[in-house]
Design a protein around this motif. Sequence first.
Motif: not given
Length: 122
Positions: A1-17
Amino acid sequence: MKILIYSHFYKPEAGAASVRIQYLVEAIKKAGYEFLIISPYPNYPHRNLFKNCNIKEIERIENVKFLPAYFPKSDTLITRMFFYFSYMITSAIYSLLILPKYDVILNSSPPITTSLVACIIA
């Protein structure tokens, strides 16, 4: 299965999201699924690009594609909206013109513009 994830925040950023998506990605890795994360260049919380991180190395190791967006110098409602919409447009264009088809599309919100792109691509 191929999964595409959209995220406005990802590491190395800090924070809950960012942390929430990191936990999700770990679960996807353990399950053995193929995935790709789409995110703007790391810039949170100060709205400027991380100077001391190797973007290409992070993209390779984490299976993430960082896309350009407008990064405002000041944090006003209008400049923040430009930032959100610029990422929405670049991620939609990248997804429609370059990416192959994915079986599952996930997104992390806020902002709501990230959800709009996921809906358009799905």
